[in-house]
Design a protein around this motif. Structure first.
Motif, short mmCIF file in Angstrom:
data_model
loop_
_atom_site.label_atom_id
_atom_site.label_comp_id
_atom_site.label_asym_id
_atom_site.label_seq_id
_atom_site.Cartn_x
_atom_site.Cartn_y
_atom_site.Cartn_z
N MET A 1 0.85 -1.19 0.00
CA MET A 1 0.00 0.00 0.00
C MET A 1 0.89 1.24 0.00
O MET A 1 1.70 1.43 0.90
CB MET A 1 -0.90 0.00 1.25
N LEU A 2 0.74 2.08 -1.01
CA LEU A 2 1.54 3.29 -1.10
C LEU A 2 1.12 4.32 -0.06
O LEU A 2 -0.06 4.47 0.25
CB LEU A 2 1.39 3.91 -2.49
N LYS A 3 2.11 5.04 0.47
CA LYS A 3 1.81 6.15 1.36
C LYS A 3 1.12 7.24 0.54
O LYS A 3 1.55 7.61 -0.54
CB LYS A 3 3.09 6.68 2.00
N VAL A 4 0.05 7.76 1.11
CA VAL A 4 -0.83 8.69 0.39
C VAL A 4 -0.41 10.13 0.67
O VAL A 4 -0.07 10.48 1.80
CB VAL A 4 -2.29 8.46 0.80
N ALA A 5 -0.43 10.96 -0.36
CA ALA A 5 -0.11 12.38 -0.20
C ALA A 5 -1.24 13.10 0.51
O ALA A 5 -2.42 12.80 0.31
CB ALA A 5 0.14 13.01 -1.56
N LEU A 6 -0.89 14.07 1.34
CA LEU A 6 -1.88 14.90 2.01
C LEU A 6 -2.69 15.68 0.98
O LEU A 6 -3.92 15.77 1.06
CB LEU A 6 -1.20 15.86 2.99
N ARG A 7 -1.99 16.26 0.03
CA ARG A 7 -2.64 16.91 -1.12
C ARG A 7 -1.88 16.48 -2.37
O ARG A 7 -0.67 16.28 -2.32
CB ARG A 7 -2.61 18.44 -0.98
N LYS A 8 -2.59 16.36 -3.47
CA LYS A 8 -1.93 15.94 -4.69
C LYS A 8 -2.66 16.50 -5.91
O LYS A 8 -3.82 16.92 -5.83
CB LYS A 8 -1.85 14.42 -4.78
N ASN A 9 -1.93 16.54 -7.01
CA ASN A 9 -2.46 16.94 -8.30
C ASN A 9 -3.31 18.21 -8.23
O ASN A 9 -2.87 19.22 -7.69
CB ASN A 9 -3.20 15.77 -8.95
N GLU A 10 -4.54 18.20 -8.73
CA GLU A 10 -5.34 19.42 -8.81
C GLU A 10 -5.60 20.04 -7.44
O GLU A 10 -5.65 21.27 -7.31
CB GLU A 10 -6.68 19.14 -9.52
N SER A 11 -5.78 19.21 -6.41
CA SER A 11 -6.02 19.74 -5.06
C SER A 11 -4.81 20.52 -4.55
O SER A 11 -4.95 21.61 -3.99
CB SER A 11 -6.34 18.59 -4.10
N LEU A 12 -3.63 19.97 -4.77
CA LEU A 12 -2.41 20.66 -4.35
C LEU A 12 -2.22 21.94 -5.14
O LEU A 12 -1.91 23.00 -4.58
CB LEU A 12 -1.20 19.74 -4.54
N TRP A 13 -2.41 21.87 -6.45
CA TRP A 13 -2.18 23.05 -7.27
C TRP A 13 -3.19 24.15 -6.95
O TRP A 13 -2.84 25.34 -6.95
CB TRP A 13 -2.22 22.69 -8.75
N ALA A 14 -4.42 23.78 -6.63
CA ALA A 14 -5.41 24.78 -6.21
C ALA A 14 -4.95 25.48 -4.93
O ALA A 14 -5.13 26.69 -4.79
CB ALA A 14 -6.77 24.11 -6.00
N GLU A 15 -4.36 24.72 -4.01
CA GLU A 15 -3.85 25.34 -2.79
C GLU A 15 -2.74 26.33 -3.09
O GLU A 15 -2.67 27.41 -2.50
CB GLU A 15 -3.34 24.26 -1.82
N VAL A 16 -1.83 25.94 -4.01
CA VAL A 16 -0.75 26.85 -4.40
C VAL A 16 -1.33 28.16 -4.94
O VAL A 16 -0.91 29.26 -4.55
CB VAL A 16 0.17 26.20 -5.45
N LEU A 17 -2.32 28.06 -5.81
CA LEU A 17 -2.89 29.25 -6.45
C LEU A 17 -3.65 30.13 -5.47
O LEU A 17 -3.79 31.33 -5.70
CB LEU A 17 -3.81 28.82 -7.60
N GLN A 18 -4.14 29.52 -4.40
CA GLN A 18 -4.95 30.28 -3.44
C GLN A 18 -4.12 31.01 -2.39
O GLN A 18 -4.66 31.80 -1.62
CB GLN A 18 -5.92 29.33 -2.72
#
Length: 279
Positions: free
Chosen positions: A1-18
């Motif tokens: 089972m891979l360790k899951v990112a707290l935020r990733k892809n579109e969710s992470l990028w939306a946070e960056v933009l905000q």
């Protein structure tokens, strides 16, 4: 089972933009391994991104399989508005064509900073024009407004130089506003490292903790204790560990770092994959 990112892809990028463009604060996200995204006043610096599975595929049927233990944080095609993109050395988890080619295509304005000693290798691997990368050596600086990038040596495992005396392995100190951030690249503790770094009065040191085990068959890094001790020795106001939780054969337990940092009273922050902090 891979360790899951707290935020990733579109969710992470939306946070960056905000995030705020207030000059009194900046943001920093961990993208896995040694990759970090820094943002200040809407300007973005991307350190050593590895955002593909190229190494896992390359070594799948060898005696050194690179089995992933964490998921990819973000598709490099999503990263836009990058002003500075760095590679600290030629190992693929710091210089990955599958990561860098879409980044450079989508960010033609980005300054692509590399150790000058590595220019021929970088051009061949990435497939870019020879004059595209900006070469840096230790003791040199690049003015890339509003940032200044200072080159410092790294030992991985040795302090290697080309015939012209240029470092093959490097770290970078990023200076902007009132802050200085040290990104180590991959390095061991070498004679003089404290004397090189201490004058910068580093605010945040981004340091590897996976250690140096010859049985792994790869060049090594600082271990958890050395990362804490280096932070203390250079007066870092905060140490953030990296270079772990990517490959099964070459990782470390960040809790060891946490325990030592608390015992030795070195301020620290352990970031989850895709997690950002505001400073």
């Amino acid at each position: 089972m891979l360790k899951v990112a707290l935020r990733k892809n579109e969710s992470l990028w939306a946070e960056v933009l905000q995030q705020s463009t207030d000059a009194r604060q900046f943001q920093l996200w961990w993208l896995g391994q040694s990759g970090f995204l820094l943002q200040w006043q809407g300007k973005r610096v991307l350190f050593d991104p590895y955002l593909s599975d190229s190494l896992t595929r390359k070594y799948a049927h060898t005696n050194k399989p690179h089995v992933r233990i964490s998921e990819r944080v973000i598709d490099p095609a999503l990263l836009q508005g990058i002003d500075i993109l760095s590679s600290s050395h030629n190992h693929t988890d710091h210089l990955d064509a599958e990561t860098l080619q879409p980044l450079l295509a989508n960010n033609p304005q980005a300054a692509f900073v590399i150790p000058e000693a590595n220019r021929d290798f970088v051009v061949e691997r990435v497939g870019c024009a020879r004059d595209l990368p900006l070469g840096l050596n230790d003791g040199q600086s690049l003015q890339l407004e509003p940032f200044t990038l200072h080159g410092v040596p790294a030992a991985h495992n040795e302090l290697e130089r080309d015939a012209q005396g240029n470092c093959r392995f490097m770290g970078y100190v990023l200076e902007f506003g009132p802050w200085k951030i040290y990104h180590s690249g991959d390095t061991l503790w070498y004679p003089g490292i404290v004397e090189v770094l201490k004058p910068f009065q580093v605010d945040i040191a981004l340091l590897p903790i996976n250690g140096n085990d010859p049985a792994r068959g790869v060049a090594g890094n600082l271990n958890a204790r050395e990362a804490v001790e280096l932070g203390l020795a250079i007066g870092a106001k905060l140490v953030i560990p990296h270079h772990y939780d990517l490959f099964e054969f070459n990782t470390a337990d960040p809790q060891i770092f946490v325990d030592l940092a608390e015992k030795m009273r070195q301020p620290y922050k352990v970031l989850a994959l895709g997690e950002g902090i505001k400073i």
